[in-house]
Design a protein around this motif. Structure first.
Motif, short mmCIF file in Angstrom:
data_model
loop_
_atom_site.label_atom_id
_atom_site.label_comp_id
_atom_site.label_asym_id
_atom_site.label_seq_id
_atom_site.Cartn_x
_atom_site.Cartn_y
_atom_site.Cartn_z
N PHE A 132 0.84 -1.20 0.00
CA PHE A 132 0.00 0.00 0.00
C PHE A 132 0.87 1.25 0.00
CE2 PHE A 132 -3.30 2.93 1.44
CZ PHE A 132 -4.43 2.41 0.81
N ARG A 133 1.88 1.29 0.86
CA ARG A 133 2.74 2.47 0.95
C ARG A 133 3.57 2.65 -0.32
NH1 ARG A 133 6.59 1.76 4.18
NH2 ARG A 133 6.18 -0.34 4.99
N THR A 134 3.98 1.54 -0.93
CA THR A 134 4.85 1.61 -2.10
C THR A 134 4.08 1.99 -3.36
OG1 THR A 134 6.29 -0.09 -1.14
CG2 THR A 134 6.50 0.31 -3.51
N ILE A 135 2.87 1.45 -3.53
CA ILE A 135 2.12 1.59 -4.79
C ILE A 135 0.99 2.61 -4.67
CG2 ILE A 135 0.81 0.37 -6.56
CD1 ILE A 135 3.74 -0.55 -6.32
N VAL A 136 0.12 2.40 -3.70
CA VAL A 136 -1.12 3.18 -3.63
C VAL A 136 -0.87 4.60 -3.16
CG1 VAL A 136 -3.42 3.32 -2.60
CG2 VAL A 136 -2.47 1.10 -3.26
N ASP A 137 -0.05 4.78 -2.14
CA ASP A 137 0.13 6.09 -1.55
C ASP A 137 0.71 7.11 -2.52
OD1 ASP A 137 -0.98 5.48 0.86
OD2 ASP A 137 0.91 5.24 1.95
N ARG A 138 1.33 6.66 -3.59
CA ARG A 138 1.91 7.60 -4.55
C ARG A 138 1.09 7.71 -5.83
NH1 ARG A 138 6.92 6.49 -4.06
NH2 ARG A 138 7.60 7.83 -5.76
N SER A 139 -0.12 7.12 -5.84
CA SER A 139 -0.95 7.10 -7.06
C SER A 139 -2.18 7.98 -6.91
CB SER A 139 -1.39 5.67 -7.37
OG SER A 139 -0.27 4.83 -7.60
N ASP A 140 -2.68 8.46 -8.05
CA ASP A 140 -3.90 9.25 -8.10
C ASP A 140 -5.13 8.40 -8.39
OD1 ASP A 140 -2.79 11.97 -7.81
OD2 ASP A 140 -1.81 11.51 -9.71
N PHE A 141 -4.94 7.31 -9.14
CA PHE A 141 -6.03 6.41 -9.52
C PHE A 141 -5.50 4.98 -9.54
CE2 PHE A 141 -6.84 10.46 -11.68
CZ PHE A 141 -8.15 10.73 -11.29
N GLY A 142 -6.41 4.00 -9.43
CA GLY A 142 -6.00 2.61 -9.47
C GLY A 142 -6.97 1.72 -10.22
N ILE A 143 -6.41 0.67 -10.83
CA ILE A 143 -7.20 -0.37 -11.51
C ILE A 143 -6.69 -1.71 -11.01
CG2 ILE A 143 -7.85 -1.40 -13.72
CD1 ILE A 143 -7.17 1.31 -15.03
N ASP A 144 -7.57 -2.47 -10.37
CA ASP A 144 -7.21 -3.77 -9.79
C ASP A 144 -7.92 -4.87 -10.57
OD1 ASP A 144 -6.04 -5.52 -7.99
OD2 ASP A 144 -7.65 -5.33 -6.51
N LEU A 145 -7.17 -5.87 -11.03
CA LEU A 145 -7.67 -6.87 -11.96
C LEU A 145 -7.91 -8.20 -11.25
CD1 LEU A 145 -5.10 -6.01 -14.77
CD2 LEU A 145 -7.47 -5.23 -14.63
N HIS A 146 -9.15 -8.72 -11.35
CA HIS A 146 -9.54 -9.95 -10.66
C HIS A 146 -10.29 -10.89 -11.60
CE1 HIS A 146 -8.69 -9.02 -6.34
NE2 HIS A 146 -8.64 -7.78 -6.84
#
Length: 360
Positions: A132-146
């Protein structure tokens, strides 16, 4: 949501990634019981100009490989002509589960119920927090693939909390026919990321253990659409033949035990009272029928033919305005990709004509 003020040299894990460049990283996230380092494979790409930062993640559940196929397809294809902003691509988040061909972490915890995690929590919580700290905290938007869970296949659909303007923007642009309005489970990556100020959507498509070409193509197209919507890539958004937002989904369950023969396929519009499947015994004699209790669009099927009373059979998305217009559009739609996806997903189940089962 305004773009982050990204410096000309974007710092990731202490390494600068300048405008117009890309870098591969092996991010240390935990240690194995033998003391070895477990690393997360990441590629960071930057456009020629500053702009939003978007993350794309696959295999938060370690056996869900369609997301891996989407990220690899992006990297190998021509769709990733990034002009502005930064893209963080993570083909496999749950590396420990991926290596074991398992949905879960080695301690049987679900990583997608552990976000945002704690620095000094359980193993799953620490792993989630590091990601979370490495990827999400520095992003404005996210797309998670399931994908669907074990023994289930999902017709590609986007899920997200549509009350959030950023989530709604991404969901509409992605371009699936069905958008499910939901916050997501507590501890899921998308819920935690959205709550932290990074609007995130989920693509659900296909089944575990596979990289299905049609689902992968839907994912690549959708990510390209989002990049165009955010002004990060040039081109036009590819719109689906129809798009419906739903607030309610429901599983149809069998009242009988036996082997299933479906009369419907993923992506079809079905009416209340319609025959979904017939249950037969081991000699092919009819035991009973599963009827739809609602009108809606088929977004999920169980792929295991053997059921007992109460087992889920068919997942229906229920549009508030009914399905008449949608059914007509589906009937008239000749979109090659949509047909390809339907055929591929339907190959995982037995589909028979209504009432053709044998028996006395």
């Amino acid at each position: 949501m305004p773009d982050r003020d990204l410096p000309e040299r974007f710092e990731f894990e202490g390494v600068g990634v300048p405008l117009g460049a890309s870098r591969d990283f092996a991010v240390p996230i935990t240690q194995s019981s033998s003391g070895g380092t477990v690393s997360l494979p990441v590629r960071v790409l930057r456009g020629d100009e500053e702009g939003p930062c978007v993350f794309v993640t696959g295999a938060v559940h370690g056996d869900e490989l369609n997301g891996v196929g989407v990220v690899r397809g992006l990297l190998r294809g021509d769709e990733l002509a990034l002009q502005r902003g930064t893209l963080i691509l993570v083909p496999v988040v749950n590396v420990l589960g991926f290596e074991r061909r398992s949905r879960y972490l080695p301690d049987r915890r679900d990583l997608n119920r552990s976000f945002p995690g704690l620095r000094a929590g359980s193993g799953a919580s620490r792993l989630a927090n590091r990601i979370f700290r490495t990827i999400v905290d520095r992003s404005d938007f996210g797309i998670d693939l399931h994908t669907g869970a074990a023994h289930r296949t999902n017709f590609p659909n986007v899920r997200g909390d549509l009350r959030n303007p950023g989530v709604r923007r991404l969901a509409l642009a992605f371009g699936t026919e069905v958008i499910v309005n939901s916050r997501g489970p507590k501890g899921s990556l998308r819920q935690a990321a959205t709550k932290a100020g990074c609007p995130t959507i989920v693509l659900e498509g296909g089944e575990i253990g596979k990289a299905e070409p049609g689902v992968v193509a839907v994912g690549i197209r959708g990510i390209h659409n989002v990049l165009v919507e955010l002004g990060m890539s040039a081109g036009e958004i590819e719109r689906p033949a129809f798009q419906v937002r739903v607030n309610e989904t429901r599983w149809m369950r069998s009242d009988y035990g036996g082997l299933l023969e479906y009369h419907i396929a993923p992506g079809e519009a079905i009416e209340k009272g319609q025959e979904v499947a017939t249950c037969t015994d081991l000699l092919g004699r009819e035991v009973g029928q599963v009827l739809s209790k609602d009108s809606g669009i088929v977004i999920g099927l169980t792929t295991s033919p053997a059921v007992t009373p109460g087992d889920p059979v068919c997942h229906i998305a229920i549009p508030a305005g009914g399905i008449e217009d949608i059914a007509a559009t589906i009937e008239d739609d000749n979109t090659t990709l949509l047909d390809e996806v339907r055929e591929q997903l339907a190959s995982s189940v037995t589909i028979a004509e209504t009432g053709d089962s044998e028996g006395d």
